[in-house]
Write a protein that holds these residues in place. Sequence first.
Motif, PDB file in Angstrom:
ATOM      1  N   ILE A  77       0.858  -1.184   0.000  1.00 27.01           N
ATOM      2  CA  ILE A  77       0.000   0.000   0.000  1.00 27.01           C
ATOM      3  C   ILE A  77       0.893   1.233   0.000  1.00 27.01           C
ATOM      4  CG2 ILE A  77      -1.732   1.325   1.254  1.00 27.01           C
ATOM      5  CD1 ILE A  77      -2.656  -1.301   2.539  1.00 27.01           C
ATOM      6  N   LYS A  78       0.632   2.128  -0.955  1.00 29.16           N
ATOM      7  CA  LYS A  78       1.354   3.397  -1.029  1.00 29.16           C
ATOM      8  C   LYS A  78       0.347   4.539  -0.952  1.00 29.16           C
ATOM      9  CE  LYS A  78       2.995   2.252  -5.052  1.00 29.16           C
ATOM     10  NZ  LYS A  78       2.167   1.094  -5.180  1.00 29.16           N
ATOM     11  N   SER A  79       0.823   5.720  -0.605  1.00 27.41           N
ATOM     12  CA  SER A  79      -0.043   6.885  -0.554  1.00 27.41           C
ATOM     13  C   SER A  79      -0.658   7.128  -1.926  1.00 27.41           C
ATOM     14  CB  SER A  79       0.757   8.113  -0.112  1.00 27.41           C
ATOM     15  OG  SER A  79      -0.118   9.173   0.201  1.00 27.41           O
ATOM     16  N   GLY A  80      -1.966   7.377  -1.952  1.00 28.52           N
ATOM     17  CA  GLY A  80      -2.684   7.606  -3.197  1.00 28.52           C
ATOM     18  C   GLY A  80      -3.328   6.350  -3.767  1.00 28.52           C
ATOM     19  N   ASP A  81      -3.014   5.180  -3.219  1.00 32.96           N
ATOM     20  CA  ASP A  81      -3.616   3.931  -3.693  1.00 32.96           C
ATOM     21  C   ASP A  81      -5.101   3.885  -3.358  1.00 32.96           C
ATOM     22  OD1 ASP A  81      -1.185   3.070  -4.647  1.00 32.96           O
ATOM     23  OD2 ASP A  81      -0.912   1.495  -3.143  1.00 32.96           O
ATOM     24  N   ARG A  82      -5.812   3.039  -4.113  1.00 35.07           N
ATOM     25  CA  ARG A  82      -7.246   2.835  -3.895  1.00 35.07           C
ATOM     26  C   ARG A  82      -7.551   1.341  -3.941  1.00 35.07           C
ATOM     27  NH1 ARG A  82     -10.863   7.104  -5.695  1.00 35.07           N
ATOM     28  NH2 ARG A  82     -12.069   5.501  -6.740  1.00 35.07           N
TER      29      ARG A  82
END
Length: 107
Positions: A77-82
């Motif tokens: 999981i990275k920032s901006g993922d959905r």
Amino acid sequence: MSRFFDIFVNGELHRYLEDDLPLIIGTDREAHVRLVEGRSVEAFIGLHQGGYLFLQPEIGSNTVFHNDQLIQNSVWIKSGDRTRIGDWVLQYRISGDRVDITLAEYT
């Protein structure tokens, strides 16, 4: 390092700490991210070796898409993922030791 998890659902804030991991996503009363419909446990959010967040779909869960890719195994999981599970979308914002997760209905 100790991370803080703020989960926003329908205008409500639910706060968790790294010690609460793994976070459960599903319809179960004990789920950290409660979905309106689906299985009692759809997926988990965990931490690998104290640093990297991952999403792990539960065996037999409904269709789980991460960044529009169907997943059957864990993903980072990275920032901006959905993440989309049924009619619901989780969006992640990671900044330092803060992790914001917003749950919204898919439109």
